[in-house]
Design a protein around this motif. Structure first.
Motif, PDB file in Angstrom:
ATOM      1  N   PRO A  81       0.817  -1.225   0.000  1.00  0.00           N
ATOM      2  CA  PRO A  81       0.000   0.000   0.000  1.00  0.00           C
ATOM      3  C   PRO A  81       0.845   1.266   0.000  1.00  0.00           C
ATOM      4  O   PRO A  81       0.478   2.256  -0.640  1.00  0.00           O
ATOM      5  N   CYS A  82       1.987   1.224   0.663  1.00  0.00           N
ATOM      6  CA  CYS A  82       2.864   2.400   0.699  1.00  0.00           C
ATOM      7  C   CYS A  82       3.418   2.701  -0.690  1.00  0.00           C
ATOM      8  O   CYS A  82       3.446   3.863  -1.122  1.00  0.00           O
ATOM      9  N   SER A  83       3.834   1.656  -1.420  1.00  0.00           N
ATOM     10  CA  SER A  83       4.370   1.849  -2.771  1.00  0.00           C
ATOM     11  C   SER A  83       3.293   2.342  -3.721  1.00  0.00           C
ATOM     12  O   SER A  83       3.543   3.210  -4.570  1.00  0.00           O
ATOM     13  N   ALA A  84       2.080   1.795  -3.591  1.00  0.00           N
ATOM     14  CA  ALA A  84       0.982   2.201  -4.469  1.00  0.00           C
ATOM     15  C   ALA A  84       0.615   3.670  -4.245  1.00  0.00           C
ATOM     16  O   ALA A  84       0.444   4.439  -5.204  1.00  0.00           O
ATOM     17  N   VAL A  85       0.524   4.081  -2.983  1.00  0.00           N
ATOM     18  CA  VAL A  85       0.184   5.472  -2.671  1.00  0.00           C
ATOM     19  C   VAL A  85       1.304   6.407  -3.127  1.00  0.00           C
ATOM     20  O   VAL A  85       1.054   7.480  -3.686  1.00  0.00           O
ATOM     21  N   GLN A  86       2.562   5.977  -2.908  1.00  0.00           N
ATOM     22  CA  GLN A  86       3.694   6.819  -3.296  1.00  0.00           C
ATOM     23  C   GLN A  86       3.741   7.011  -4.811  1.00  0.00           C
ATOM     24  O   GLN A  86       4.008   8.124  -5.287  1.00  0.00           O
ATOM     25  N   LEU A  87       3.493   5.948  -5.567  1.00  0.00           N
ATOM     26  CA  LEU A  87       3.510   6.050  -7.030  1.00  0.00           C
ATOM     27  C   LEU A  87       2.410   6.987  -7.523  1.00  0.00           C
ATOM     28  O   LEU A  87       2.655   7.844  -8.379  1.00  0.00           O
ATOM     29  N   ALA A  88       1.209   6.844  -6.974  1.00  0.00           N
ATOM     30  CA  ALA A  88       0.094   7.695  -7.397  1.00  0.00           C
ATOM     31  C   ALA A  88       0.357   9.156  -7.028  1.00  0.00           C
ATOM     32  O   ALA A  88       0.109  10.067  -7.831  1.00  0.00           O
ATOM     33  N   ALA A  89       0.880   9.387  -5.820  1.00  0.00           N
ATOM     34  CA  ALA A  89       1.172  10.753  -5.383  1.00  0.00           C
ATOM     35  C   ALA A  89       2.292  11.368  -6.207  1.00  0.00           C
ATOM     36  O   ALA A  89       2.244  12.552  -6.558  1.00  0.00           O
ATOM     37  N   LYS A  92       1.023  12.689  -9.484  1.00  0.00           N
ATOM     38  CA  LYS A  92       0.268  13.932  -9.303  1.00  0.00           C
ATOM     39  C   LYS A  92       1.212  15.116  -9.106  1.00  0.00           C
ATOM     40  O   LYS A  92       1.014  16.197  -9.689  1.00  0.00           O
ATOM     41  N   PHE A  93       2.260  14.928  -8.294  1.00  0.00           N
ATOM     42  CA  PHE A  93       3.203  16.018  -8.026  1.00  0.00           C
ATOM     43  C   PHE A  93       4.031  16.357  -9.269  1.00  0.00           C
ATOM     44  O   PHE A  93       4.361  17.527  -9.503  1.00  0.00           O
ATOM     45  N   VAL A  94       4.373  15.348 -10.058  1.00  0.00           N
ATOM     46  CA  VAL A  94       5.115  15.605 -11.290  1.00  0.00           C
ATOM     47  C   VAL A  94       4.287  16.459 -12.243  1.00  0.00           C
ATOM     48  O   VAL A  94       4.792  17.416 -12.851  1.00  0.00           O
ATOM     49  N   VAL A  95       3.013  16.132 -12.370  1.00  0.00           N
ATOM     50  CA  VAL A  95       2.122  16.939 -13.216  1.00  0.00           C
ATOM     51  C   VAL A  95       2.031  18.363 -12.674  1.00  0.00           C
ATOM     52  O   VAL A  95       2.024  19.342 -13.435  1.00  0.00           O
ATOM     53  N   LEU A  96       1.998  18.494 -11.361  1.00  0.00           N
ATOM     54  CA  LEU A  96       1.881  19.812 -10.737  1.00  0.00           C
ATOM     55  C   LEU A  96       3.120  20.664 -10.978  1.00  0.00           C
ATOM     56  O   LEU A  96       3.016  21.881 -11.204  1.00  0.00           O
ATOM     57  N   TRP A 107      15.378  19.682  -9.241  1.00  0.00           N
ATOM     58  CA  TRP A 107      14.934  20.024  -7.896  1.00  0.00           C
ATOM     59  C   TRP A 107      13.443  19.731  -7.730  1.00  0.00           C
ATOM     60  O   TRP A 107      13.028  19.187  -6.700  1.00  0.00           O
ATOM     61  N   SER A 108      12.644  20.059  -8.746  1.00  0.00           N
ATOM     62  CA  SER A 108      11.213  19.779  -8.676  1.00  0.00           C
ATOM     63  C   SER A 108      10.952  18.279  -8.651  1.00  0.00           C
ATOM     64  O   SER A 108      10.041  17.803  -7.960  1.00  0.00           O
ATOM     65  N   SER A 109      11.758  17.528  -9.404  1.00  0.00           N
ATOM     66  CA  SER A 109      11.608  16.074  -9.411  1.00  0.00           C
ATOM     67  C   SER A 109      11.929  15.484  -8.041  1.00  0.00           C
ATOM     68  O   SER A 109      11.230  14.590  -7.555  1.00  0.00           O
ATOM     69  N   ILE A 110      13.001  15.992  -7.410  1.00  0.00           N
ATOM     70  CA  ILE A 110      13.360  15.527  -6.069  1.00  0.00           C
ATOM     71  C   ILE A 110      12.269  15.896  -5.068  1.00  0.00           C
ATOM     72  O   ILE A 110      11.895  15.101  -4.197  1.00  0.00           O
ATOM     73  N   MET A 111      11.752  17.116  -5.194  1.00  0.00           N
ATOM     74  CA  MET A 111      10.680  17.543  -4.306  1.00  0.00           C
ATOM     75  C   MET A 111       9.436  16.687  -4.499  1.00  0.00           C
ATOM     76  O   MET A 111       8.753  16.323  -3.529  1.00  0.00           O
ATOM     77  N   ALA A 112       9.135  16.342  -5.753  1.00  0.00           N
ATOM     78  CA  ALA A 112       7.977  15.488  -6.024  1.00  0.00           C
ATOM     79  C   ALA A 112       8.149  14.124  -5.363  1.00  0.00           C
ATOM     80  O   ALA A 112       7.207  13.587  -4.765  1.00  0.00           O
TER      81      ALA A 112
END
Length: 341
Positions: A81-89, A92-96, A107-112
């Motif tokens: 569940p942790c991997s699934a949530v992390q991948l989905a999140a 979303k952050f990469v798109v943002l 830097w944005s990739s690391i932050m994502a």
């Protein structure tokens, strides 16, 4: 930093399965070092012989060898569940963070990645707290008989919010973690005296271990306070074995420095650093082996024991496209209306 490059020849479920199995095996093999780290952070071994092996030897003598894997079951169960949530999140952050031209800075990739990790940790945080409680308890006189019993007991005795005790330290610890990742990434070309896109597999493995060592060292004080807050409970013998008394996160920092000095915030760091190389080594090896099995099953390689490509197979095709193409050659019909080539 990304451990593996995304391979389009694997389906999403296959990538998740490979990562989950690799993580579970690496966690299981390094569980005694994780136990030593947590016990040192909480303070259970305070006043006795110190060192990475002291806690493990003491647990072995008193509770038996099986106790070295206390809390490992819940750590493995939370991987999926942790991997699934992390991948989905992360998606979303990469798109943002992606600009109008479709580019994203490092830097944005690391932050994502850091924010995605933080989100997944918060969502699955109760399992991390239960892991700590199972580690600090004595298996000969257990307060919790298992994962579900621990969850229900903590909820009934201490309330729902007790399952999230110390979660704020996860948020604060993400800041030095991200800074450490960026620091390592910016200096990789200087370290290896060459461009990043030409790094070998061994160099990438060394990069991951170096990044893990730096980031975990920088964020370790926050993790230490988090572990003490997770273990502390008036319903456990000796208050959960915590070596300082405190009323909150800030007070916990203050009491640790007052009683043990600043270096007390890094108790258990040696055992934590010792597990980095075997942890990522086993993870790399297991992931690559599982990946070869999936590629062989999908028809891209000739054997799961090597990466020898299957002759005549276009490696740029996705698994679904390759299956449709093979079916077309057999039946002369395509299910998909979209062209596959």
């Amino acid at each position: 930093m990304a451990t593996w490059r995304r391979d389009g020849r694997l389906t999403g479920s296959q990538r998740l399965l490979c990562a989950g199995l690799a993580g579970a095996l690496s966690l299981s093999l390094t569980a005694p070092l994780e136990l030593a780290t947590v016990l040192a952070q909480v303070g259970v071994v305070r006043g006795r012989a110190r060192g990475p092996w002291a806690a493990g030897l003491r647990v072995w003598r008193i509770e038996g060898p099986r106790a070295l894997w206390k809390g490992n079951a819940v750590a493995c169960l939370r991987l999926f569940p942790c991997s699934a949530v992390q991948l989905a999140a992360y998606r979303k952050f990469v798109v943002l963070f992606t600009d109008d031209l479709g580019h994203i800075s490092q830097w944005s990739s690391i932050m994502a990645g850091s924010l995605a990790g933080m989100v997944s940790t918060i969502v699955t945080y109760p399992t991390d707290l239960i892991k700590t409680r199972l580690i600090v308890q004595n298996m000969l006189e257990p307060s919790y008989r298992g994962i579900l019993h621990a969850f229900s007991t903590i909820y009934q005795q201490e309330g729902f919010l007790a399952l999230y005790r110390g979660v704020s330290l996860t948020v604060l610890g993400a800041l030095p973690f991200s800074a450490g990742s960026l620091l390592v990434y910016m200096n990789l070309e200087k370290i290896w005296n060459g461009p990043r896109d030409r790094f070998s597999l061994l160099q990438n493995f060394a990069n991951v271990c170096l990044a893990a060592a730096v980031t975990q060292t920088l964020s370790f004080p926050f993790d230490t306070v988090k572990r003490k807050m997770q273990a502390q409970s008036p319903y456990l013998p000796h208050g959960g074995g915590v070596d300082v008394h405190f009323s909150g996160a800030v007070d916990c920092f203050r009491q640790i420095v007052k009683a043990q000095g600043v270096l007390g915030l890094w108790n258990g760091l040696a055992a934590n650093l010792l597990k980095i190389v075997p942890y990522f080594g086993v993870m790399f090896g297991t992931f690559e082996f599982c990946k070869r099995i999936c590629l062989y099953q999908n028809g891209y390689i000739m054997s799961p024991l090597s990466y020898k490509l299957t002759p005549g197979v276009d490696q740029s095709l996705k698994p679904q496209e390759l299956r449709e193409l093979n079916k077309f050659f057999k039946t002369g019909q395509l299910k998909s209306k979209k062209p596959t080539l």
